[in-house]
Design a protein around this motif. Structure first.
Motif, PDB file in Angstrom:
ATOM      1  N   CYS A 100       0.847  -1.186   0.000  1.00  0.00           N
ATOM      2  CA  CYS A 100       0.000   0.000   0.000  1.00  0.00           C
ATOM      3  C   CYS A 100       0.892   1.249   0.000  1.00  0.00           C
ATOM      4  CB  CYS A 100      -0.889  -0.012   1.234  1.00  0.00           C
ATOM      5  SG  CYS A 100      -1.793   1.531   1.474  1.00  0.00           S
ATOM      6  N   CYS A 103       0.121   2.955   3.823  1.00  0.00           N
ATOM      7  CA  CYS A 103       0.502   2.334   5.100  1.00  0.00           C
ATOM      8  C   CYS A 103       1.540   1.225   4.940  1.00  0.00           C
ATOM      9  CB  CYS A 103      -0.722   1.821   5.838  1.00  0.00           C
ATOM     10  SG  CYS A 103      -1.419   0.316   5.145  1.00  0.00           S
ATOM     11  N   THR A 105       1.450  -1.830   4.040  1.00  0.00           N
ATOM     12  CA  THR A 105       1.139  -3.242   4.257  1.00  0.00           C
ATOM     13  C   THR A 105       1.142  -3.994   2.926  1.00  0.00           C
ATOM     14  OG1 THR A 105      -0.476  -4.818   5.148  1.00  0.00           O
ATOM     15  CG2 THR A 105      -1.371  -2.904   4.042  1.00  0.00           C
ATOM     16  N   CYS A 126      -6.582  -1.132  -0.178  1.00  0.00           N
ATOM     17  CA  CYS A 126      -5.812  -1.587   0.983  1.00  0.00           C
ATOM     18  C   CYS A 126      -6.759  -2.131   2.041  1.00  0.00           C
ATOM     19  CB  CYS A 126      -5.014  -0.422   1.561  1.00  0.00           C
ATOM     20  SG  CYS A 126      -4.112  -0.909   3.048  1.00  0.00           S
ATOM     21  N   CYS A 129      -5.830   0.284   5.543  1.00  0.00           N
ATOM     22  CA  CYS A 129      -6.169   1.715   5.688  1.00  0.00           C
ATOM     23  C   CYS A 129      -7.214   2.182   4.675  1.00  0.00           C
ATOM     24  CB  CYS A 129      -4.904   2.574   5.583  1.00  0.00           C
ATOM     25  SG  CYS A 129      -4.251   2.719   3.910  1.00  0.00           S
TER      26      CYS A 129
END
Ligand SMILES: [Zn+2]
Length: 148
Positions: A100, A103, A105, A126, A129
């Motif tokens: 992402c 964030c 991830t 995502c 977030c």
């Protein structure tokens, strides 16, 4: 030009982590191993680090670190400090487009691909977030996997 040493690389990385990268989601780390230098992006959360360079020479490590510094600085100048931080494009690409851009991830959901001009765009969301974005691709050709 002064010689690049392990000490000068570590000092550079430390000043970047305290400076340009301070408000970003990641820091940078350099290690000297038996076969050369490793440069990694390390995240401030639990996501695993991303290797940008392995078994590199000191000058390659220096160039790699400078590249990250430059994109981070440009990014900061464009974004200002009050807007949400998104990963600079160059770093996003180095990450293989697998995280992402907000964030960082890897828990992201690929969606449909559509053609936009010369590019292909793949929609992503995502899971963590809820940021939505398109990964942009250029088609290079095709490869037959199993001819009927
Ligand atoms: Zn996210």
């Amino acid at each position: 030009m002064s010689k690049v040493t392990e000490k000068s690389l570590k000092e550079k990385v430390t000043s970047m982590n305290m400076g340009a990268l301070r408000e970003t989601l990641f820091g940078i780390k350099v290690d000297r191993g038996l076969k050369g230098y490793t440069v990694q992006l390390v995240y401030r959360d639990s996501t695993p680090p991303e290797t940008l360079l392995s078994q590199g020479s000191a000058s390659e490590a220096d160039a790699c670190i400078s590249g990250v510094a430059q994109t981070a600085l440009v990014f900061k100048a464009v974004q200002g400090t009050h807007k949400p931080a998104f990963t600079p494009t160059e770093i996003f690409v180095k990450q293989g487009g697998e995280r992402c851009p907000k964030c960082a991830t890897r828990d992201i959901n690929p969606g449909h691909i559509k053609k936009t001009g010369d590019l292909q765009e793949q929609y992503y969301t995502c899971s963590r977030c809820e940021t939505k974005w398109n990964n942009r691709f250029r088609l290079e050709g095709y490869e037959i996997i199993d001819a009927a």
